[in-house]
Write a protein that holds these residues in place. Structure first.
Motif, PDB file in Angstrom:
ATOM      1  N   VAL A 333       0.848  -1.204   0.000  1.00 25.63           N
ATOM      2  CA  VAL A 333       0.000   0.000   0.000  1.00 25.63           C
ATOM      3  C   VAL A 333       0.878   1.247   0.000  1.00 25.63           C
ATOM      4  O   VAL A 333       0.638   2.195  -0.763  1.00 25.63           O
ATOM      5  N   VAL A 334       1.906   1.269   0.832  1.00 24.26           N
ATOM      6  CA  VAL A 334       2.825   2.416   0.885  1.00 24.26           C
ATOM      7  C   VAL A 334       3.528   2.592  -0.462  1.00 24.26           C
ATOM      8  O   VAL A 334       3.693   3.718  -0.959  1.00 24.26           O
ATOM      9  N   ASN A 335       3.954   1.464  -1.066  1.00 23.87           N
ATOM     10  CA  ASN A 335       4.644   1.532  -2.357  1.00 23.87           C
ATOM     11  C   ASN A 335       3.769   2.158  -3.442  1.00 23.87           C
ATOM     12  O   ASN A 335       4.279   2.728  -4.412  1.00 23.87           O
ATOM     13  N   LEU A 336       2.471   2.038  -3.290  1.00 19.37           N
ATOM     14  CA  LEU A 336       1.540   2.618  -4.249  1.00 19.37           C
ATOM     15  C   LEU A 336       1.109   4.029  -3.853  1.00 19.37           C
ATOM     16  O   LEU A 336       0.957   4.916  -4.709  1.00 19.37           O
ATOM     17  N   ALA A 337       0.915   4.241  -2.568  1.00 18.59           N
ATOM     18  CA  ALA A 337       0.384   5.521  -2.098  1.00 18.59           C
ATOM     19  C   ALA A 337       1.385   6.656  -2.229  1.00 18.59           C
ATOM     20  O   ALA A 337       1.031   7.777  -2.632  1.00 18.59           O
ATOM     21  N   VAL A 338       2.651   6.405  -1.899  1.00 19.74           N
ATOM     22  CA  VAL A 338       3.649   7.479  -1.885  1.00 19.74           C
ATOM     23  C   VAL A 338       3.857   8.086  -3.274  1.00 19.74           C
ATOM     24  O   VAL A 338       3.757   9.309  -3.446  1.00 19.74           O
ATOM     25  N   PRO A 339       4.161   7.295  -4.314  1.00 24.17           N
ATOM     26  CA  PRO A 339       4.371   7.924  -5.625  1.00 24.17           C
ATOM     27  C   PRO A 339       3.110   8.523  -6.234  1.00 24.17           C
ATOM     28  O   PRO A 339       3.200   9.353  -7.146  1.00 24.17           O
ATOM     29  N   ASN A 340       1.931   8.130  -5.733  1.00 23.70           N
ATOM     30  CA  ASN A 340       0.680   8.684  -6.243  1.00 23.70           C
ATOM     31  C   ASN A 340       0.130   9.808  -5.355  1.00 23.70           C
ATOM     32  O   ASN A 340      -0.997  10.267  -5.563  1.00 23.70           O
ATOM     33  N   ASN A 341       0.949  10.224  -4.354  1.00 24.17           N
ATOM     34  CA  ASN A 341       0.593  11.345  -3.475  1.00 24.17           C
ATOM     35  C   ASN A 341      -0.768  11.143  -2.806  1.00 24.17           C
ATOM     36  O   ASN A 341      -1.601  12.065  -2.757  1.00 24.17           O
ATOM     37  N   LEU A 342      -0.985   9.939  -2.313  1.00 24.80           N
ATOM     38  CA  LEU A 342      -2.241   9.628  -1.619  1.00 24.80           C
ATOM     39  C   LEU A 342      -2.039   9.851  -0.125  1.00 24.80           C
ATOM     40  O   LEU A 342      -1.279   9.129   0.531  1.00 24.80           O
ATOM     41  N   GLN A 439      -3.725   3.651 -13.213  1.00 25.80           N
ATOM     42  CA  GLN A 439      -2.884   4.846 -13.063  1.00 25.80           C
ATOM     43  C   GLN A 439      -1.915   4.683 -11.895  1.00 25.80           C
ATOM     44  O   GLN A 439      -0.744   5.054 -11.995  1.00 25.80           O
ATOM     45  N   TYR A 440      -2.426   4.124 -10.782  1.00 22.71           N
ATOM     46  CA  TYR A 440      -1.554   3.904  -9.620  1.00 22.71           C
ATOM     47  C   TYR A 440      -0.365   3.021  -9.991  1.00 22.71           C
ATOM     48  O   TYR A 440       0.773   3.288  -9.589  1.00 22.71           O
TER      49      TYR A 440
END
Length: 585
Positions: A333-342, A439-440
């Motif tokens: 989740v972190v690997n996806l959230a950080v680059p997508n500015n979530l 997109q994520y």
């Protein structure tokens, strides 16, 4: 006609066998005389089997059976053609009566029909309801013989000693005595652990006496038990296989796995709507007196509904308690959230549904992924694609119905969970989430390996017609649309063509490849197993049922040897077969 008439005597004389003997050959091999130690261990096993039966009758576990009909295949040996899935909470105090977990009305493939007992349902799925089959056969696969397992009914022949994991066992071949009449007597091999005399495994089939007509058919099975508590061995899994049987003039096969868990669960005291829900581990926050905005109040309301549903699912034996593997998913989740500015106002958590069905969903800020889905995902990028879609549901505000914030809406018997708890998303929600998930993935560390993730969904679509029940979610969302195409179609389009002969291409794994469930407390653990790359197309077995095998441990040793699970993300997957998505081993 004369040739047929004299063929048997002629054959008997040719072989040098008297005619009388040719008519009636011994059904079983001559047994070896047991030594005093061997006979003592057999007697101990007979006594312990009665204790096991008594202990089972005090339990109300969940019993999940998944069956795949198979057909021969020149290249792959066998491939599934259809499947059946069943889940029951069984009360063994009531002579094997069951409480089936009824399907939600929206299920397009059905789940349970009628209110027959669990074992009758499973027996029918295994075709044991036909005249040529024994309808009680499946029930007995938990036991060697629940009514007559003793030396008056059976002959025991010592084979050898063998370690099953760290547990030393003595093997005995077992068959009914010639004088014993009746159907359903065990014929096969038992493994008896050498300390207390518990039968920890038995493998074979059931048979009828020589005096009976051979008009019954029984499947072959491999039944395993586990030392779950001190001095307590209980059934954990049964594997059924018939690779060569004729049905309708065609050669067909069958594989099935039955798993037991939730042994520590207790059945409600009465079968009514007024079933209490006890929430453990609640934190008293009454001392917090700060004000909240309307948005915060709304989020708290959603959180309350989330907590109520999660607690209810754990109580029903459908959701695993928090585990270290959850942290692995949360790192993705972190690997996806950080680059997508979530930037989520509250942490995103992940939990494992205990079902074999391939499904996932969200409850508030909690992502739920089924054990069957995790088990068949071959690498980290494919796991990330599933997590990305569920993360998109959270970001888009596709939360659970807030009616569950009222606790009385969850006061129902466990077996009604599929009908009373609605956690699946609408088609429009899934369409939006799939688009955002793509997109994520494109913005994340997985962008160069999206094609590897796409292979999974291509393989899932390829086997959808044969595995309808596996792709029929019981609580959440399928990975496929109603027409059998993937929700993450844009990711699937990036995948190369499926190539059975390419051993470097593993699109999906067999069931049971990554996680194991503690049958006592329902916790999930990573398999501590060495990984091997397939050598040929037959080694791939995507989404297939396979044999079960346990490296057994005694309870005390298991408590000491339970490995700590890493809380970090899987090492970046390389899409290669055998790659471990958790970074262990």
């Amino acid at each position: 006609m004369k040739l047929l008439k004299y063929s048997l005597p002629l054959l008997a004389l040719t072989l040098g066998v008297p005619i009388a003997q040719a008519k009636k050959q011994p059904k079983y091999e001559q047994a070896h005389q047991l030594t005093a130690d061997q006979a003592a261990l057999v007697e101990k096993a007979i006594a312990r089997e009665k204790v096991v039966i008594k202990n089972i009758q005090q339990r109300t576990p969940l019993v999940e059976t998944y069956i795949q009909e198979m057909r021969p295949d020149d290249k792959l040996y066998q491939v599934p053609t259809s499947d059946t899935y069943m889940l029951n909470r069984v009360d063994f105090r009531k002579a094997f009566t069951d409480k089936p977990y009824e399907a939600r009305s929206a299920s397009k493939h059905g789940f349970f029909k009628g209110s027959l007992s669990a074992f009758t349902n499973i027996g029918k799925a295994l075709h044991l309801d036909k005249e040529t089959f024994n309808s009680n056969g499946f029930t007995q696969m938990m036991f060697v013989d629940p009514t007559g397992f003793d030396q008056q009914h059976y002959v025991f022949s010592y084979v050898r000693r063998e370690f099953l994991g760290s547990v030393r066992t003595w093997e005995f071949d077992v068959h009914p005595r010639d004088s014993v009449k009746g159907y359903g007597r065990f014929f096969g091999r038992v493994w008896i652990e050498d300390q207390d005399g518990n039968i920890v495994r038995f493998n074979g089939t059931y048979t009828e006496s020589q005096s009976e007509d051979n008009n019954k058919e029984y499947f072959h099975f491999d039944s395993w038990r586990m030392n779950m508590q001190p001095d307590l061995w209980l059934p954990v899994a049964i594997y059924v296989e018939e690779s060569q049987r004729i049905e309708g003039g065609k050669m067909v096969g069958l594989r099935a796995q039955t798993h037991f868990w939730g042994y520590s669960l207790t059945l409600p005291t009465r079968d009514s709507e007024n079933v209490s829900v006890q929430v453990e581990g609640a934190v008293d926050q009454s001392g917090q007196s700060q004000d909240v905005t309307p948005l915060q109040a709304t989020r708290e309301w959603v959180q309350q509904a989330e907590n109520n549903v999660i607690d209810r699912l754990v109580q029903a034996g459908l959701l695993a308690p928090p585990s270290d593997f959850d942290k692995t998913l949360e790192q993705i989740v972190v690997n996806l959230a950080v680059p997508n500015n979530l930037n989520f106002p509250d942490p995103i958590h992940c939990r494992i549904l205990l079902t074999t069905t391939v499904e996932a969903t969200t409850i508030g800020n909690t992502i739920l992924i089924s054990k069957g889905l995790i088990d068949t995902l071959p690498n980290e990028e494919s796991i990330a694609a599933v997590v990305a879609m569920e993360l998109a549901h959270v970001a888009l505000g596709h939360h659970i119905d807030t009616r569950y914030a009222f606790n009385d809406r969850l006061l129902f018997p466990d077996e009604a969970s599929f009908q009373r708890i609605k956690m699946n998303h609408t088609d429009e929600d899934n369409f939006q989430a799939a688009k955002l998930a793509t997109q994520y993935m494109q913005n994340s560390m997985y962008k160069d390996k999206i094609a590897n993730a796409g292979l999974y969904f291509v393989q899932l679509e390829d086997r959808d017609k044969a595995l309808k029940q596996l792709n029929s979610p019981k609580l959440g969302d399928s990975m496929l649309k109603a027409d059998g195409t993937p929700w993450l179609a844009d990711i699937a389009k990036t995948a190369p063509k499926l190539d059975q002969d390419n051993t470097a291409q593993v699109a999906a794994l067999p069931l049971g490849s990554w996680l194991k469930t503690d049958p006592w407390d329902d916790k999930e653990y990573m398999l501590n197993a060495k990984r091997y790359a397939p050598m040929n197309a037959r080694d791939k077995m995507p989404f297939e049922v396979t044999p079960v095998y346990y490296r057994l441990q005694r309870y005390e040793d298991a408590q000491k040897n339970t490995p700590a699970q890493p809380g970090t993300a899987p090492a970046p997957g390389n899409g290669q077969p055998g790659a471990n998505p958790t970074g262990t081993n």
